[in-house]
Write an enzyme that holds these catalytic residues in place. Sequence first.
Site, PDB file in Angstrom:
ATOM      1  N   LYS A  58      12.420  19.553  -2.112  1.00 16.83           N
ATOM      2  CA  LYS A  58      12.662  20.946  -1.692  1.00 16.83           C
ATOM      3  C   LYS A  58      14.123  21.142  -1.271  1.00 16.83           C
ATOM      4  CE  LYS A  58       9.151  21.011  -3.058  1.00 16.83           C
ATOM      5  NZ  LYS A  58       8.159  20.019  -3.473  1.00 16.83           N
ATOM      6  N   GLY A 122       1.328  -3.951   6.479  1.00 13.32           N
ATOM      7  CA  GLY A 122       0.076  -4.305   7.140  1.00 13.32           C
ATOM      8  C   GLY A 122      -0.938  -4.751   6.115  1.00 13.32           C
ATOM      9  N   GLY A 192       4.084  18.553 -15.458  1.00 14.97           N
ATOM     10  CA  GLY A 192       3.256  18.860 -14.289  1.00 14.97           C
ATOM     11  C   GLY A 192       4.160  19.334 -13.158  1.00 14.97           C
ATOM     12  N   GLU A 213       5.353  17.387 -23.004  1.00 13.15           N
ATOM     13  CA  GLU A 213       4.035  17.390 -22.357  1.00 13.15           C
ATOM     14  C   GLU A 213       2.966  16.999 -23.377  1.00 13.15           C
ATOM     15  OE1 GLU A 213       2.448  17.848 -19.336  1.00 13.15           O
ATOM     16  OE2 GLU A 213       0.594  17.737 -20.477  1.00 13.15           O
ATOM     17  N   SER A 279       7.178  11.704 -15.322  1.00 11.24           N
ATOM     18  CA  SER A 279       6.359  12.316 -14.256  1.00 11.24           C
ATOM     19  C   SER A 279       4.987  12.631 -14.847  1.00 11.24           C
ATOM     20  CB  SER A 279       7.054  13.570 -13.733  1.00 11.24           C
ATOM     21  OG  SER A 279       7.486  14.394 -14.815  1.00 11.24           O
ATOM     22  N   HIS A 454       5.880  46.985   5.646  1.00  9.04           N
ATOM     23  CA  HIS A 454       6.629  47.549   4.527  1.00  9.04           C
ATOM     24  C   HIS A 454       8.116  47.547   4.855  1.00  9.04           C
ATOM     25  CE1 HIS A 454       7.671  50.063   1.144  1.00  9.04           C
ATOM     26  NE2 HIS A 454       8.453  50.747   1.953  1.00  9.04           N
TER      27      HIS A 454
HETATM   28  P1  FAD Z   1       2.360   8.461   1.283  1.00  9.17           P
HETATM   29  O1  FAD Z   1       3.153   9.644   1.660  1.00  9.17           O
HETATM   30  O2  FAD Z   1       2.608   7.829  -0.023  1.00  9.17           O
HETATM   31  O3  FAD Z   1       2.584   7.404   2.440  1.00  9.17           O
HETATM   32  C1  FAD Z   1       2.085   6.114   2.392  1.00  9.17           C
HETATM   33  C2  FAD Z   1       2.932   5.232   3.291  1.00  9.17           C
HETATM   34  O4  FAD Z   1       2.279   3.993   3.476  1.00  9.17           O
HETATM   35  C3  FAD Z   1       4.315   4.901   2.724  1.00  9.17           C
HETATM   36  O5  FAD Z   1       5.292   5.045   3.727  1.00  9.17           O
HETATM   37  C4  FAD Z   1       4.194   3.439   2.313  1.00  9.17           C
HETATM   38  O6  FAD Z   1       5.421   2.731   2.402  1.00  9.17           O
HETATM   39  C5  FAD Z   1       3.224   2.941   3.365  1.00  9.17           C
HETATM   40  N1  FAD Z   1       2.470   1.738   2.980  1.00  9.17           N
HETATM   41  C6  FAD Z   1       1.796   1.507   1.831  1.00  9.17           C
HETATM   42  N2  FAD Z   1       1.166   0.312   1.912  1.00  9.17           N
HETATM   43  C7  FAD Z   1       1.444  -0.191   3.131  1.00  9.17           C
HETATM   44  C8  FAD Z   1       1.067  -1.374   3.811  1.00  9.17           C
HETATM   45  N3  FAD Z   1       0.237  -2.273   3.263  1.00  9.17           N
HETATM   46  N4  FAD Z   1       1.550  -1.575   5.058  1.00  9.17           N
HETATM   47  C9  FAD Z   1       2.377  -0.675   5.643  1.00  9.17           C
HETATM   48  N5  FAD Z   1       2.760   0.475   5.047  1.00  9.17           N
HETATM   49  C10 FAD Z   1       2.288   0.697   3.813  1.00  9.17           C
HETATM   50  N6  FAD Z   1       2.822  17.289  -1.812  1.00  9.17           N
HETATM   51  C11 FAD Z   1       2.775  18.511  -1.245  1.00  9.17           C
HETATM   52  O7  FAD Z   1       1.775  18.848  -0.599  1.00  9.17           O
HETATM   53  N7  FAD Z   1       3.824  19.389  -1.363  1.00  9.17           N
HETATM   54  C12 FAD Z   1       4.933  19.064  -2.054  1.00  9.17           C
HETATM   55  O8  FAD Z   1       5.857  19.871  -2.143  1.00  9.17           O
HETATM   56  C13 FAD Z   1       5.003  17.794  -2.661  1.00  9.17           C
HETATM   57  N8  FAD Z   1       6.089  17.441  -3.349  1.00  9.17           N
HETATM   58  C14 FAD Z   1       6.154  16.201  -3.918  1.00  9.17           C
HETATM   59  C15 FAD Z   1       7.265  15.878  -4.663  1.00  9.17           C
HETATM   60  C16 FAD Z   1       7.358  14.635  -5.263  1.00  9.17           C
HETATM   61  C17 FAD Z   1       8.588  14.284  -6.060  1.00  9.17           C
HETATM   62  C18 FAD Z   1       6.297  13.692  -5.095  1.00  9.17           C
HETATM   63  C19 FAD Z   1       6.382  12.314  -5.692  1.00  9.17           C
HETATM   64  C20 FAD Z   1       5.173  14.007  -4.360  1.00  9.17           C
HETATM   65  C21 FAD Z   1       5.091  15.275  -3.776  1.00  9.17           C
HETATM   66  N9  FAD Z   1       3.968  15.672  -3.054  1.00  9.17           N
HETATM   67  C22 FAD Z   1       3.908  16.912  -2.506  1.00  9.17           C
HETATM   68  C23 FAD Z   1       2.821  14.759  -2.856  1.00  9.17           C
HETATM   69  C24 FAD Z   1       2.896  14.106  -1.465  1.00  9.17           C
HETATM   70  O9  FAD Z   1       4.119  13.433  -1.334  1.00  9.17           O
HETATM   71  C25 FAD Z   1       1.735  13.152  -1.264  1.00  9.17           C
HETATM   72  O10 FAD Z   1       0.519  13.802  -1.541  1.00  9.17           O
HETATM   73  C26 FAD Z   1       1.711  12.641   0.159  1.00  9.17           C
HETATM   74  O11 FAD Z   1       2.899  11.971   0.484  1.00  9.17           O
HETATM   75  C27 FAD Z   1       0.533  11.701   0.379  1.00  9.17           C
HETATM   76  O12 FAD Z   1       0.532  11.255   1.694  1.00  9.17           O
HETATM   77  P2  FAD Z   1      -0.086   9.831   2.091  1.00  9.17           P
HETATM   78  O13 FAD Z   1       0.080   9.716   3.559  1.00  9.17           O
HETATM   79  O14 FAD Z   1      -1.433   9.719   1.524  1.00  9.17           O
HETATM   80  O15 FAD Z   1       0.789   8.753   1.339  1.00  9.17           O
HETATM   81  P1  NAI Z   2       0.927  15.981 -12.576  1.00  6.79           P
HETATM   82  O1  NAI Z   2      -0.458  15.481 -12.663  1.00  6.79           O
HETATM   83  O2  NAI Z   2       1.220  17.208 -11.834  1.00  6.79           O
HETATM   84  O3  NAI Z   2       1.516  16.183 -14.048  1.00  6.79           O
HETATM   85  C1  NAI Z   2       1.532  15.161 -14.979  1.00  6.79           C
HETATM   86  C2  NAI Z   2       1.682  15.775 -16.358  1.00  6.79           C
HETATM   87  O4  NAI Z   2       1.969  14.739 -17.265  1.00  6.79           O
HETATM   88  C3  NAI Z   2       0.411  16.464 -16.838  1.00  6.79           C
HETATM   89  O5  NAI Z   2       0.710  17.732 -17.325  1.00  6.79           O
HETATM   90  C4  NAI Z   2      -0.112  15.526 -17.920  1.00  6.79           C
HETATM   91  O6  NAI Z   2      -0.823  16.198 -18.931  1.00  6.79           O
HETATM   92  C5  NAI Z   2       1.177  14.922 -18.429  1.00  6.79           C
HETATM   93  N1  NAI Z   2       1.007  13.614 -19.063  1.00  6.79           N
HETATM   94  C6  NAI Z   2       0.264  12.580 -18.624  1.00  6.79           C
HETATM   95  N2  NAI Z   2       0.391  11.531 -19.442  1.00  6.79           N
HETATM   96  C7  NAI Z   2       1.244  11.907 -20.422  1.00  6.79           C
HETATM   97  C8  NAI Z   2       1.784  11.261 -21.554  1.00  6.79           C
HETATM   98  N3  NAI Z   2       1.471  10.002 -21.850  1.00  6.79           N
HETATM   99  N4  NAI Z   2       2.637  11.949 -22.342  1.00  6.79           N
HETATM  100  C9  NAI Z   2       2.981  13.229 -22.057  1.00  6.79           C
HETATM  101  N5  NAI Z   2       2.497  13.884 -20.990  1.00  6.79           N
HETATM  102  C10 NAI Z   2       1.650  13.241 -20.177  1.00  6.79           C
HETATM  103  O7  NAI Z   2       1.762  14.726 -12.018  1.00  6.79           O
HETATM  104  P2  NAI Z   2       3.254  14.617 -11.481  1.00  6.79           P
HETATM  105  O8  NAI Z   2       4.078  15.775 -11.899  1.00  6.79           O
HETATM  106  O9  NAI Z   2       3.692  13.239 -11.824  1.00  6.79           O
HETATM  107  O10 NAI Z   2       3.067  14.712  -9.922  1.00  6.79           O
HETATM  108  C11 NAI Z   2       2.171  13.823  -9.268  1.00  6.79           C
HETATM  109  C12 NAI Z   2       1.480  14.521  -8.160  1.00  6.79           C
HETATM  110  O11 NAI Z   2       2.360  14.660  -7.056  1.00  6.79           O
HETATM  111  C13 NAI Z   2       1.036  15.943  -8.471  1.00  6.79           C
HETATM  112  O12 NAI Z   2      -0.166  15.982  -9.172  1.00  6.79           O
HETATM  113  C14 NAI Z   2       0.866  16.485  -7.102  1.00  6.79           C
HETATM  114  O13 NAI Z   2      -0.352  16.062  -6.581  1.00  6.79           O
HETATM  115  C15 NAI Z   2       2.001  15.815  -6.352  1.00  6.79           C
HETATM  116  N6  NAI Z   2       3.148  16.734  -6.268  1.00  6.79           N
HETATM  117  C16 NAI Z   2       2.992  17.910  -5.608  1.00  6.79           C
HETATM  118  C17 NAI Z   2       4.017  18.803  -5.521  1.00  6.79           C
HETATM  119  C18 NAI Z   2       3.787  20.109  -4.840  1.00  6.79           C
HETATM  120  O14 NAI Z   2       2.772  20.240  -4.165  1.00  6.79           O
HETATM  121  N7  NAI Z   2       4.694  21.069  -4.962  1.00  6.79           N
HETATM  122  C19 NAI Z   2       5.330  18.530  -6.107  1.00  6.79           C
HETATM  123  C20 NAI Z   2       5.369  17.290  -6.832  1.00  6.79           C
HETATM  124  C21 NAI Z   2       4.318  16.433  -6.876  1.00  6.79           C
END
Ligand code: FAD
Ligand code: NAI
Length: 475
Positions: A58, A122, A192, A213, A279, A454
């Site tokens: 973001k 852990g 995605g 895609e 991705s 508004h």
């Molecule tokens: P994580 O955030 O993955 O946290 C897990 C933690 O556990 C990590 O710090 C890891 O190092 C630690 N860990 C793992 N194994 C161990 C272990 N054995 N011992 C100690 N520590 C350990 N979601 C949204 O809702 N809005 C968004 O805008 C959004 N944007 C995203 C953008 C990107 C590029 C990505 C990749 C994801 C995005 N997501 C978004 C998804 C979101 O990041 C995840 O759904 C969320 O972080 C999940 O939370 P979690 O606590 O389950 O796991």
């Molecule tokens: P995604 O599931 O959103 O999108 C993956 C895309 O890749 C899909 O459209 C799928 O059809 C395509 N795909 C899969 N395999 C493929 C292949 N072999 N060749 C071509 N296309 C293929 O997953 P993404 O973007 O990696 O994000 C992971 C997750 O992280 C999201 O699903 C979401 O849960 C979380 N996230 C949330 C955000 C938010 O809330 N704003 C921002 C970014 C991530």
Amino acid sequence: MSKQFDVVVIGGGPGGYIAAIRAAQLGFNTACIDEWKNEKGGPAPGGTCTNVGCIPSKALLQSSEHFEHANKHFAEHGITATGVKMDVAKMIARKDTVVKQNNDGILFLFKKNKVSFFHGRGSFVKAVDGGYEIAVKGAANETLVAKQVIVATGSNARALPGAPFDEETILSNDGALRIGGVPKKLALIGAGVIGLEMGSVWRRLGADVTVLEGLPTFLGAVDEQIAKEAKKAFDKQGLKIELGVKIGEIKTSKKGVSVAYANAKGEAQTLDADKLIISIGRVPNTIGLGAEAVGLKLDERGAIVVDELCKTNLPGVWAVGDVVRGPMLAHKAEEEGVAVAERIAGQHGHVNFNTIPWVIYTSPEIAWVGKTEQQLKAEGVAYKAGTFPFLANGRARALGDTTGMVKFLADAKTDEILGVHMVGPMVSELISEAVVAMEFKASSEDIARICHAHPSLSEATKEAALAVDKRTLNF
Ligand code: FAD
Ligand code: NAI
């Protein structure tokens, strides 16, 4: 000597750190273990979300949007901005500062709530009388014992076979958030959430972006009408999205990367680029958790098997967030973390999976909650639909951003809201009203009767609710 706790949380992302805080608030002696390291090797709690996910993406979306506004939209306001330049290193450094503020904020919250934090990995060692023994290895080397364990170890980016992430040329979300300069040509696989957000960042900064895609439909989980509107906007911006492709060999060289693929017609194609972001979804992470040491059950995807209350197959062991079933969203992880802490305390923690909002932070933003029109059709539910375009909203006109619409889906008989779908400016904020309405089982008429300020974008929400009954006032 082992340290005894009531609750040990493994993982300090949004699922884990929030669970730990809530458990401590409820009076439990709580520890949270997290292994994420900052560039100096110090603790960086907050998980994927804080370090390489929600927050940094973001930050970059905001910086790149400012750049695009200065270049393309200031002029229509009468502002001349010449020689606008993007200092990518500064933008990345700002993003890193934002991340650090969040890491530090979580460490502060642990102190404030008296959560004991352990920096390291852990892993389960064994079940012991009165709970589980957990070893911490890293900056801290400790043995902890607790009756209740919450696993929140998150997820990792899924790689394509034969194209491992090197984070230089083939990038996961991690590398995608720290590209050092604007690539001339950027390829992405997967249109995605990450593909669209990261593709937007680098397109706005001047990269020639192509997203490949696999599926033939664009954003299949999104309401079709909304996805269509979003696609139109992305096409206009020059974000190239090719649907229905089949990825072949991916080769890297000193010059960059070359992706062989078959297009939707089955024709062989090659896409050359400086960098490739993959991705294609994420996989649950249980690496090094020691699940086998205690017999913690995983499914075929590697996710921890839980019931609807986040209970695993082991007594006193719970799991939340990306490492279990359900959408991989930070707020879903947080809600599960709170609910589990409350269940441990004998309370009735609850997560309503029907009202978890989704937001894609592109421009226009895409946001939704509840059922899509295609889902209602498939389920044979009789519904009424109402839409209102931002084109007819005064605030959107004043902002200079009239793309998109708000759409309501309500039960044909009871008028209960079944889904709300939005594409347009700031809909990440507007969707909250729909979530509240659905939590309270409101009807579309309830929203239509509420006074909205508004001029505000939220008037489009009210008008879309009015449209369900075919009585919009401004369209
Ligand atoms: P994580 O955030 O993955 O946290 C897990 C933690 O556990 C990590 O710090 C890891 O190092 C630690 N860990 C793992 N194994 C161990 C272990 N054995 N011992 C100690 N520590 C350990 N979601 C949204 O809702 N809005 C968004 O805008 C959004 N944007 C995203 C953008 C990107 C590029 C990505 C990749 C994801 C995005 N997501 C978004 C998804 C979101 O990041 C995840 O759904 C969320 O972080 C999940 O939370 P979690 O606590 O389950 O796991
Ligand atoms: P995604 O599931 O959103 O999108 C993956 C895309 O890749 C899909 O459209 C799928 O059809 C395509 N795909 C899969 N395999 C493929 C292949 N072999 N060749 C071509 N296309 C293929 O997953 P993404 O973007 O990696 O994000 C992971 C997750 O992280 C999201 O699903 C979401 O849960 C979380 N996230 C949330 C955000 C938010 O809330 N704003 C921002 C970014 C991530």
